[in-house]
Design an enzyme around this catalytic site. Structure first.
Site, PDB file in Angstrom:
ATOM      1  N   GLU A   1      31.346  11.618  54.258  1.00  0.00           N
ATOM      2  CA  GLU A   1      32.035  12.564  55.134  1.00  0.00           C
ATOM      3  C   GLU A   1      33.545  12.414  55.002  1.00  0.00           C
ATOM      4  OE1 GLU A   1      30.430  13.722  59.175  1.00  0.00           O
ATOM      5  OE2 GLU A   1      32.137  12.456  59.727  1.00  0.00           O
TER       6      GLU A   1
ATOM      7  N   HIS B   1      30.510  26.206  52.388  1.00  0.00           N
ATOM      8  CA  HIS B   1      31.361  27.065  53.208  1.00  0.00           C
ATOM      9  C   HIS B   1      30.590  27.767  54.331  1.00  0.00           C
ATOM     10  CE1 HIS B   1      34.287  26.241  50.083  1.00  0.00           C
ATOM     11  NE2 HIS B   1      35.194  26.646  50.941  1.00  0.00           N
TER      12      HIS B   1
ATOM     13  N   CYS C   1      34.482  15.035  67.632  1.00  0.00           N
ATOM     14  CA  CYS C   1      33.611  15.709  66.673  1.00  0.00           C
ATOM     15  C   CYS C   1      32.720  16.763  67.332  1.00  0.00           C
ATOM     16  CB  CYS C   1      32.760  14.697  65.915  1.00  0.00           C
ATOM     17  SG  CYS C   1      33.745  13.650  64.816  1.00  0.00           S
TER      18      CYS C   1
ATOM     19  N   HIS D   1      34.392  19.385  56.633  1.00  0.00           N
ATOM     20  CA  HIS D   1      34.496  18.252  55.707  1.00  0.00           C
ATOM     21  C   HIS D   1      34.304  18.750  54.284  1.00  0.00           C
ATOM     22  CE1 HIS D   1      34.249  15.189  58.836  1.00  0.00           C
ATOM     23  NE2 HIS D   1      33.260  15.892  59.380  1.00  0.00           N
TER      24      HIS D   1
END
Length: 125
Positions: free
Chosen positions: A113, A66, A25, A31
């Protein structure tokens, strides 16, 4: 005996982030977060709502949808883990509640998530 209204809403928001020290990560990835929040209050506003959940959704989407979360100042000193995202979103919704005359309060915010992992942020009384 008093009355208490509870509003719970969910929506989706797409964001990218990276979390230093978190294995794979650490790399930039994204996500489709499921955002769930709950607001409580004793009085409704002039539209007979605790808070207009469309305003909450639009406020969060406008800022974060976004985008790369690490670029925002609120994540500068604390990377956007799922827990931290839940806390930041909670604080934004709490600020929106404070502006309302009917005094609703955000009870909690959950960030999903993945289908297997989510975090909830709430304050302790």
């Amino acid at each position: 005996m008093g009355k208490l209204y509870t509003l719970t809403k969910h929506f989706w928001i797409s964001c990218a982030h990276s979390v230093p020290g978190a294995g794979k990560c650490e790399r930039i990835h994204g996500h489709n977060y499921k955002v769930i929040f709950s607001v409580v209050g004793r009085e409704l506003d002039e539209k007979q709502m605790l808070i207009d959940f469309r305003d909450v959704k639009q406020n969060l989407e406008k800022k974060y949808d976004h985008h790369y979360l690490n670029d925002f100042p609120e994540f500068k000193d604390s990377p956007p883990s799922t827990e931290k995202v839940a806390e930041v979103f909670y604080n934004i919704i709490a600020d929106m509640c404070r502006l309302k005359n009917n005094s609703p309060q955000v009870k909690w915010v959950e960030i999903h998530e993945t289908n297997e992992a989510h975090a909830r942020f709430e304050t302790l009384a």
